[in-house]
Design an enzyme around this catalytic site. Structure first.
Site, PDB file in Angstrom:
ATOM      1  N   ALA A 104       0.764  -1.245   0.000  1.00 34.63           N
ATOM      2  CA  ALA A 104       0.000   0.000   0.000  1.00 34.63           C
ATOM      3  C   ALA A 104       0.795   1.295   0.000  1.00 34.63           C
ATOM      4  O   ALA A 104       0.272   2.328  -0.410  1.00 34.63           O
ATOM      5  CB  ALA A 104      -0.953   0.001   1.201  1.00 34.63           C
ATOM      6  N   ALA A 105       2.026   1.302   0.504  1.00 38.60           N
ATOM      7  CA  ALA A 105       2.756   2.572   0.615  1.00 38.60           C
ATOM      8  C   ALA A 105       3.056   3.148  -0.782  1.00 38.60           C
ATOM      9  O   ALA A 105       3.226   2.390  -1.735  1.00 38.60           O
ATOM     10  CB  ALA A 105       4.056   2.367   1.381  1.00 38.60           C
ATOM     11  N   LYS A 109      -3.288   4.832  -3.373  1.00 35.77           N
ATOM     12  CA  LYS A 109      -4.415   3.947  -3.659  1.00 35.77           C
ATOM     13  C   LYS A 109      -5.240   3.697  -2.399  1.00 35.77           C
ATOM     14  O   LYS A 109      -6.467   3.595  -2.467  1.00 35.77           O
ATOM     15  CB  LYS A 109      -3.896   2.653  -4.274  1.00 35.77           C
ATOM     16  CG  LYS A 109      -3.188   2.893  -5.619  1.00 35.77           C
ATOM     17  CD  LYS A 109      -2.467   1.658  -6.117  1.00 35.77           C
ATOM     18  CE  LYS A 109      -1.740   1.959  -7.434  1.00 35.77           C
ATOM     19  NZ  LYS A 109      -0.619   2.914  -7.265  1.00 35.77           N
ATOM     20  N   GLU A 127       1.939  -2.637   4.403  1.00 35.47           N
ATOM     21  CA  GLU A 127       3.233  -2.348   3.777  1.00 35.47           C
ATOM     22  C   GLU A 127       4.309  -3.118   4.529  1.00 35.47           C
ATOM     23  O   GLU A 127       4.400  -3.028   5.751  1.00 35.47           O
ATOM     24  CB  GLU A 127       3.519  -0.851   3.799  1.00 35.47           C
ATOM     25  CG  GLU A 127       4.895  -0.470   3.313  1.00 35.47           C
ATOM     26  CD  GLU A 127       5.192  -0.972   1.902  1.00 35.47           C
ATOM     27  OE1 GLU A 127       6.312  -1.511   1.702  1.00 35.47           O
ATOM     28  OE2 GLU A 127       4.322  -0.838   1.013  1.00 35.47           O
ATOM     29  N   ASP A 172      -0.906  -3.754  -5.929  1.00 36.96           N
ATOM     30  CA  ASP A 172      -0.050  -2.949  -6.794  1.00 36.96           C
ATOM     31  C   ASP A 172       1.367  -3.449  -6.533  1.00 36.96           C
ATOM     32  O   ASP A 172       2.060  -2.962  -5.652  1.00 36.96           O
ATOM     33  CB  ASP A 172      -0.203  -1.461  -6.457  1.00 36.96           C
ATOM     34  CG  ASP A 172       0.565  -0.583  -7.427  1.00 36.96           C
ATOM     35  OD1 ASP A 172       0.486  -0.829  -8.640  1.00 36.96           O
ATOM     36  OD2 ASP A 172       1.260   0.346  -6.968  1.00 36.96           O
ATOM     37  N   CYS A 225       3.643  -0.794 -12.340  1.00 35.21           N
ATOM     38  CA  CYS A 225       4.069   0.399 -13.088  1.00 35.21           C
ATOM     39  C   CYS A 225       5.189  -0.003 -14.031  1.00 35.21           C
ATOM     40  O   CYS A 225       6.230   0.668 -14.127  1.00 35.21           O
ATOM     41  CB  CYS A 225       4.495   1.524 -12.142  1.00 35.21           C
ATOM     42  SG  CYS A 225       5.845   1.103 -11.021  1.00 35.21           S
TER      43      CYS A 225
END
Length: 466
Positions: A104-105, A109, A127, A172, A225
């Site tokens: 999450a960090a 999001k 995280e 993510d 990403c």
């Protein structure tokens, strides 16, 4: 000029063809784009330009924000790469859901997911890095999310505590970061095909644990990403083949390219994935896939869950670590300190929920027994700290109370606002006394305490001072 690795250029020339690859390489040499989201949990006017909306993202605009402005310190805006806004937008989340943001960090999001939940249900934001987990907590705190649990754990530890628990999970995933080339020299420096393959293996390990935590029929949002098929379409294909996930269409912008079936297992549904290339003009690189679990998903873990609950019930008998309710005297200190403030509707019943742990007073988002054995940075809303015959409200509470109109507020001009951020106490003209909310331009960002002589004691956290 940005030096793109030769092996990267050869790879994507082979994958895309010379013309499309040349467009990608040229775009990577252009300046990156900046954008921000407005927090709809809070009220207030944003002074930044709203002339260029980010397509497909509500309340998001291109532009740069400053971490020193009241909009930032009050949690009214969040600076985020525009393409990175799409994963949280694409996952189907409704108020009342149980949601996990597994990697999450720094919190972009997670803040968006907390906004979607609107104070209902629960968000577990995890995280694995302790330093990054601290930043995650600060961002969720500033955003005013009251129903988040911030954890610092690996995915295997979480899956042992939360089998078949979540309605939606966002992963993510840590990746090779090809989409960050024009923002990070390190992303270029450390790029190699070996690292791409290593990241793909790590992504499978993380997702294996994530699948265990998803309810039958739940939603899994997978994003990176990076551009490499090994970390994108091939991972989605693996989820389809290994666990029976279905890839759902994503309502994205016209600038989002479709996924490439030929880069995965050939399934036509891979076209439902969204690829954001730098040359498309949205932001940096991003890959997004929204998947739905089969109805029988995780039935294999049901017996694990049942066995764990039975074992813990037996083990939990006579536990010496039970949390307490504040005593009548302590409740009096709490009420006295925060009397006169208006509360968000979602917290109307906080007095009946409040717990105490080592003088920390909080309203839990999850039963603390569920979190045993996991490092917790925050569970729900921290009201504050009990001290000797008094109570000191928390910074998180100030950010939450900033969601609704308040009367006990001292609004600072620009000069005093800067002084307050530095940690100075101020002399102000006010008829108030005791704890007050401190704002600038009408945007609440802190608590302060007023003496009868107008001395405003500074309660802005030392770790946030500028």
């Amino acid at each position: 000029m940005l030096e793109i690795p030769d092996q990267f250029k050869e790879k994507f020339t082979r994958l895309l063809g010379e013309a499309a690859a040349a467009d990608l390489f040229a775009a990577l040499r252009q300046p990156s784009k900046k954008a921000y989201r407005i927090n709809t949990l809070k009220e207030g006017r944003v002074s930044y330009s709203q002339e260029k909306p980010v397509p497909g993202i509500p309340h998001a605009y291109y532009g740069e924000v400053s971490g020193k402005d009241p909009e930032w310190t009050s949690g009214l805006v969040y600076s985020q790469d525009p393409a990175a806004m799409f994963p949280a937008q694409a996952i189907p989340v409704q108020p009342g859901d149980r949601v996990l943001d597994l990697c999450a960090a720094p919190g972009g999001k997670s803040t968006a997911l907390g906004q979607k939940l609107a104070g209902q249900g629960v968000l577990v934001a995890n995280e694995i890095s302790p330093s990054r987990a601290k930043i995650l907590r600060e961002n969720l705190e500033r955003w005013g999310v009251t129903n988040a649990v911030v954890t610092n754990a690996d995915s295997a530890s979480l899956s042992a505590r939360f089998p078949c628990f979540f309605d939606a999970i966002l992963v993510d995933a840590p990746c090779s970061g090809e989409g960050m080339f024009r923002k990070s020299e390190d992303a270029i420096k450390y790029w190699s095909q070996e690292n791409v393959d290593l990241c793909a293996d790590r992504q499978k390990e993380i997702l294996t644990e994530a699948v265990k935590m998803l309810k039958p029929g739940g939603y899994l949002l997978y994003s990176t990403c990076t551009f490499s098929p090994e970390e994108d379409e091939e991972i989605v294909s693996w989820l389809m083949d290994e666990y029976g996930f279905k890839v759902l269409p994503i309502e994205a912008t016209a600038q989002a390219a479709a996924g490439r079936p030929e880069w995965g297992n050939g399934a036509v549904s891979l076209e439902n994935c969204a690829r954001f290339w730098p040359q498309d003009g949205v932001g940096e690189g991003q890959f997004v896939a929204c998947l739905k679990a089969a109805g029988e998903n995780a039935q294999a873990f049901a017996s694990v869950k049942k066995g764990r609950e039975k074992k813990e019930k037996k083990k939990g008998k006579g536990s010496k670590n039970r949390l307490e309710r504040p005593s009548k005297e302590e409740a009096g200190y709490i009420s006295e300190a925060i009397a006169g403030f208006n509360w968000p509707e979602s917290l109307a019943t906080w007095p009946s929920q409040v717990l105490k742990s080592q003088d920390h007073v909080f309203v839990p988002a999850l039963d603390p027994a569920q979190l045993k054995g996991i490092k917790i940075l925050n569970n729900g809303l921290e009201l504050g700290l009990l001290k000797k015959k008094r109570f000191e409200p928390s910074h998180q509470l100030a950010e939450v109370l900033g969601q609704v109109t308040q009367e006990r507020v001292v609004d600072l001009d620009e000069r005093d606002y800067e002084r307050y951020l530095h940690g100075e106490s101020l002399q102000v003209a006010s008829g108030l006394k005791g704890f007050v909310l401190v704002s600038s331009r009408g945007l609440v960002f802190s608590f302060g305490k007023l003496s009868g002589k107008g001395q405003l004691k500074n309660y802005y956290p030392k770790g946030l001072r500028q």
